[in-house]
Design an enzyme around this catalytic site. Structure first.
Site: not given
Length: 387
Positions: A191-193, A196-197
């Site tokens: 999960h890559c902040p 944002g997804n």
């Protein structure tokens, strides 16, 4: 006579999907709820490129006062043609292409379905529970039930399929449950902040192209900022150049601190693509742990692995976000005219009792004929006479 047309509200499937996602544009855009760092990413990219195009490669008609009494032709020559004319006119063109490509891949990664697996329906979950109980048998009280795992063979190697207690399914190979989005994602990477997804099977190639193009853009902007400062310093000195170009100084600082992380991340994912491996598998040590199990998904060839990850067919989304829910499944639907008319008739117990035609006259008979225990009296008299 006026006719009133009542339009029923259509409920899309994305409105009822579980998980912690946000949807925009009637379900076409899908993102995580935590989007603050994604906005920071947009701000850094847009701000840095705006400074580069506005201050370092100005249009030809823009003039710059160098602090010296120079003729107008020299001012045009020194300020406006440093990079675009004196070096090459392709410099701003290539920078614009890198910027547009990185923005397109960023938005494609952020706004798309990463490969979310739908949760099991109640009937499917009940069937899976029956299968598990039949396989494991009855577990005595006080004992821990065995792990819910299925063995699956891929390339002559056993791979374990784990059961997800939230989605009520056995996850496919390489899938994992994201604790932030609360969904099982196929070929889950991480999960890559910053985007944002989640990054999964359906958007990993766009994520890789984004960080690759962003690395090239950062190196490009940083290098030509240094060249611009060096060329200006030859004319008016280094300190005067820093005073007159504060945008360049800010860009150099931003690029210097982001260069190492972005380039390092690109190199790490290039290594994973060459091995056909995910970040989740690398962190858990699935193929490099104590058992030294060979990666069953690797073709043993770097070119084949890269072609499968980056150029393979993109599977369609299985969520059907914009599909229409049936009326009985949508929670907030207006009652129809037949429902309202039937709700106004509460005295209708006959259909629920399902009385036969033979029983109906007996129910309408007089009270004297109602008690049925009278027929057993003759046997009682016979037994009395025998005594």
């Amino acid at each position: 006579m006026s006719v009133m047309v009542v339009r029923k509200k259509v409920t899309r499937k994305w409105e009822k999907l579980p998980g912690r996602n946000t949807f925009c544009c009637d379900g076409r855009v899908m993102m995580a709820r935590q989007k603050g760092i994604f906005y920071l990413t947009l701000f850094l990219i847009l701000g840095t490129c705006t400074l580069f195009f506005a201050f370092d490669v100005p249009p030809r008609e823009d003039l710059c006062i160098e602090g010296k009494n120079v003729p107008r032709e020299e001012e045009n020559k020194n300020r406006c043609r440093y990079l675009a004319v004196q070096l090459s006119p392709a410099i701003p063109v290539f920078a614009a292409m890198l910027f547009l490509f990185s923005m397109a891949t960023l938005l494609r990664t952020s706004f798309s379905d990463p490969g979310v697996i739908p949760r099991a329906l109640p009937d499917e979950a009940a069937f899976i529970e029956m299968e598990i109980e039949a396989t494991n048998g009855a577990v005595p009280q006080g004992q821990r039930p065995p792990p819910r795992i299925k063995n699956f063979q891929i390339n002559n190697q056993i791979v374990k399929l784990k059961y997800c207690y939230t989605c009520k399914i056995f996850r496919p190979p390489r899938a994992s449950h994201c604790s932030i989005c609360d969904n099982c994602v196929e070929r889950f990477d991480h999960h890559c902040p910053w985007v944002g997804n989640c990054v999964g099977k359906r958007n990993y190639r766009y994520f890789y192209l984004f960080i690759l193009s962003l690395s090239l853009l950062t190196i490009y902007v940083f290098a030509f900022n240094i060249v611009y400062v060096a060329l200006k310093s030859l004319k008016i000195g280094f300190l005067e150049t820093l005073k007159e170009t504060p945008g360049t100084v800010l860009e150099v600082l931003i690029c210097f601190f982001t260069l190492w992380s972005v380039v390092g991340l690109t190199g790490f994912h290039t290594f994973l693509v060459a091995l056909n491996q995910t970040t989740n598998e690398d962190i858990k040590g699935s193929w490099t742990g104590k058992n030294r199990v060979q990666n069953p998904y690797s073709h043993g060839n770097i070119v084949k692995n890269c072609c499968e990850v980056l150029c393979g067919p993109l599977p369609p989304s299985v969520l059907d976000r914009r599909g229409i829910l049936p009326l009985e499944e949508s929670g907030s639907r207006p009652p129809s005219t037949q429902e309202t008319s039937s709700s106004l008739l509460p005295q209708s117990p006959a259909p629920t009792e399902h009385l036969s035609p033979n029983e109906m006259p007996e129910d309408t008979s007089t009270p004297e004929e109602m008690p049925p225990p009278e027929p057993p009296e003759p046997p009682q008299e016979v037994t009395g006479a025998e005594k």
